[in-house]
Design a protein around this motif. Structure first.
Motif, PDB file in Angstrom:
ATOM      1  N   ALA A  48      46.314  43.917  41.271  1.00 38.32           N
ATOM      2  CA  ALA A  48      47.014  42.792  41.893  1.00 38.32           C
ATOM      3  C   ALA A  48      46.459  41.467  41.393  1.00 38.32           C
ATOM      4  N   LEU A  49      45.146  41.403  41.216  1.00 38.49           N
ATOM      5  CA  LEU A  49      44.523  40.183  40.695  1.00 38.49           C
ATOM      6  C   LEU A  49      44.936  39.926  39.254  1.00 38.49           C
ATOM      7  N   VAL A  50      44.993  40.979  38.446  1.00 42.97           N
ATOM      8  CA  VAL A  50      45.402  40.821  37.050  1.00 42.97           C
ATOM      9  C   VAL A  50      46.850  40.348  36.970  1.00 42.97           C
ATOM     10  N   ARG A  51      47.719  40.894  37.818  1.00 46.00           N
ATOM     11  CA  ARG A  51      49.114  40.445  37.833  1.00 46.00           C
ATOM     12  C   ARG A  51      49.208  38.967  38.195  1.00 46.00           C
ATOM     13  N   ALA A  52      48.381  38.547  39.143  1.00 41.38           N
ATOM     14  CA  ALA A  52      48.403  37.145  39.559  1.00 41.38           C
ATOM     15  C   ALA A  52      48.008  36.222  38.416  1.00 41.38           C
ATOM     16  N   CYS A  53      47.079  36.666  37.585  1.00 42.11           N
ATOM     17  CA  CYS A  53      46.630  35.844  36.461  1.00 42.11           C
ATOM     18  C   CYS A  53      47.728  35.610  35.433  1.00 42.11           C
ATOM     19  N   ALA A  54      48.749  36.441  35.467  1.00 40.92           N
ATOM     20  CA  ALA A  54      49.855  36.288  34.512  1.00 40.92           C
ATOM     21  C   ALA A  54      50.865  35.254  34.967  1.00 40.92           C
ATOM     22  N   GLN A  55      50.728  34.738  36.184  1.00 38.81           N
ATOM     23  CA  GLN A  55      51.670  33.737  36.680  1.00 38.81           C
ATOM     24  C   GLN A  55      51.441  32.403  35.977  1.00 38.81           C
ATOM     25  N   LEU A  57      44.914  29.834  36.602  1.00 39.71           N
ATOM     26  CA  LEU A  57      43.752  29.990  35.727  1.00 39.71           C
ATOM     27  C   LEU A  57      42.659  30.846  36.361  1.00 39.71           C
ATOM     28  N   ALA A  58      42.690  30.973  37.681  1.00 42.63           N
ATOM     29  CA  ALA A  58      41.662  31.748  38.383  1.00 42.63           C
ATOM     30  C   ALA A  58      42.243  32.246  39.700  1.00 42.63           C
ATOM     31  N   CYS A  59      41.733  33.373  40.164  1.00 45.58           N
ATOM     32  CA  CYS A  59      42.210  33.898  41.439  1.00 45.58           C
ATOM     33  C   CYS A  59      41.120  34.732  42.095  1.00 45.58           C
ATOM     34  N   ALA A  60      41.365  35.063  43.355  1.00 48.49           N
ATOM     35  CA  ALA A  60      40.408  35.858  44.131  1.00 48.49           C
ATOM     36  C   ALA A  60      41.173  36.599  45.218  1.00 48.49           C
ATOM     37  N   PRO A  61      40.592  37.666  45.750  1.00 49.50           N
ATOM     38  CA  PRO A  61      41.247  38.394  46.834  1.00 49.50           C
ATOM     39  C   PRO A  61      40.982  37.759  48.189  1.00 49.50           C
ATOM     40  N   VAL A  62      41.548  38.342  49.213  1.00 47.21           N
ATOM     41  CA  VAL A  62      41.253  37.965  50.599  1.00 47.21           C
ATOM     42  C   VAL A  62      40.077  38.819  51.069  1.00 47.21           C
ATOM     43  N   VAL A  66      44.787  32.525  45.874  1.00 47.03           N
ATOM     44  CA  VAL A  66      44.312  33.619  46.717  1.00 47.03           C
ATOM     45  C   VAL A  66      45.398  34.683  46.723  1.00 47.03           C
ATOM     46  N   VAL A  67      45.051  35.869  46.297  1.00 52.00           N
ATOM     47  CA  VAL A  67      46.021  36.953  46.136  1.00 52.00           C
ATOM     48  C   VAL A  67      46.005  37.805  47.398  1.00 52.00           C
ATOM     49  N   VAL A  68      47.033  37.677  48.211  1.00 52.74           N
ATOM     50  CA  VAL A  68      47.033  38.349  49.513  1.00 52.74           C
ATOM     51  C   VAL A  68      47.182  39.864  49.379  1.00 52.74           C
ATOM     52  N   GLU A  69      47.675  40.319  48.240  1.00 51.96           N
ATOM     53  CA  GLU A  69      47.794  41.776  48.033  1.00 51.96           C
ATOM     54  C   GLU A  69      46.470  42.426  47.684  1.00 51.96           C
ATOM     55  N   ALA A  70      45.454  41.624  47.417  1.00 54.98           N
ATOM     56  CA  ALA A  70      44.137  42.147  47.027  1.00 54.98           C
ATOM     57  C   ALA A  70      43.136  41.878  48.145  1.00 54.98           C
ATOM     58  N   ARG A  71      42.230  42.823  48.350  1.00 58.05           N
ATOM     59  CA  ARG A  71      41.213  42.718  49.395  1.00 58.05           C
ATOM     60  C   ARG A  71      39.847  43.073  48.825  1.00 58.05           C
TER      61      ARG A  71
END
Length: 276
Positions: A96-103, A107-112, A181-186
């Protein structure tokens, strides 16, 4: 492929379990996992090497940031995920985090983060409940135990200087619309089980925040002081925490601020062994 860097200092008690959790369900070659056993005096390196598909770098050099830099140099791909050794993350959350990085624009993301309060003492449990809710609106990349960088995001962050709060440095490297913040990732975070251990952690956090402020990088949670009393009052009005929770939090907060003035940071990791 996503490269995953895990700096680890004396994490033999948890590293094997967390690596197996991470790799459960992963496809062959999907994750490039690098554990940097950093100035360990236990069997961290051996425990990590026993997990198939994990590369281990064993270094006598202390410090989390040197370990992050060393692991980063060994990475084979982007995006790159940086994971605390005592935090659990599943393969599905990584995806889920990798998919978010493709948006576009990210440039950076993290889970909840989710707190594992099992075996946490009653006062510490109340403190964590309040603290978690106070920081939730602003933490983003900080205090989660995980952050992911795209290639362009990586250029903002590395080479990382020798800061105490690596996640704070990462968070403040990006504008709000560049981090997600990627809500699909924990991520499963195990907070300190005792008030004493919590205070040990908080002294270091405050010093790290002050260091970021001195580097013209005020921390996501409002600098060394953290959220104000108005935020706590808001939680009480919305009944997200109880008056007893708030009283416990305020009592420990007084100790926290007092200790931050009188204790010197000894460097190194500041590990909390209460969660092991």
């Amino acid at each position: 492929m996503v490269s995953i860097v895990i700096p680890a200092h004396n994490e033999a008690a948890v590293i094997g379990r967390n690596l197996n959790r991470l790799l459960e369900g992963a496809e062959p070659g999907e994750f490039d996992v690098i554990v940097v056993a950093n100035a360990c005096s236990d069997a961290t390196a051996e425990a990590a090497a026993a997990v198939p598909g994990v590369r281990v770098i064993d270094t006598p050099v202390p410090g989390k940031v040197p370990a992050l830099r060393l692991g980063d140099e060994a990475c084979r791909s982007f995006p790159r995920l940086y994971l605390d050794a005592d935090v659990e993350l599943t393969a599905e959350s990584v995806r889920a985090l990798v998919r978010a990085c493709a948006q576009p624009g990210v440039l950076a993301c993290a889970p909840v983060p989710e707190l594992d309060l099992d075996r946490v003492g009653p006062i510490a449990r109340r403190v964590h409940r309040v603290h978690h809710r106070l920081l939730a609106p602003t933490r983003a990349l900080a205090g989660v135990g995980v952050y992911v960088l795209t290639e362009a995001g990586h250029a903002r962050v590395f080479p990382m200087p020798d800061v105490i709060a690596d996640d704070g440095w990462v968070h403040t490297s990006f504008a709000p619309d560049e981090r997600l913040v990627v809500v699909e990732a924990r991520s499963l975070v195990r907070p300190a089980r005792t008030v004493k251990s919590h205070l040990n952690r908080r002294v270091r956090v405050r010093r790290g925040n002050r260091q970021l402020a001195a580097l013209q990088r005020p921390h996501a949670t409002g600098g060394a002081a953290g959220p104000g009393l108005g935020s706590l009052a808001g939680l009480l009005r919305r009944r997200e925490v109880s008056p007893v929770d708030a009283a416990a939090y305020l009592g420990v907060l007084v100790l926290d601020r007092t200790l931050s003035r009188v204790r010197r940071d000894k460097g190194g990791w500041g590990s909390d062994l209460s969660t092991r």
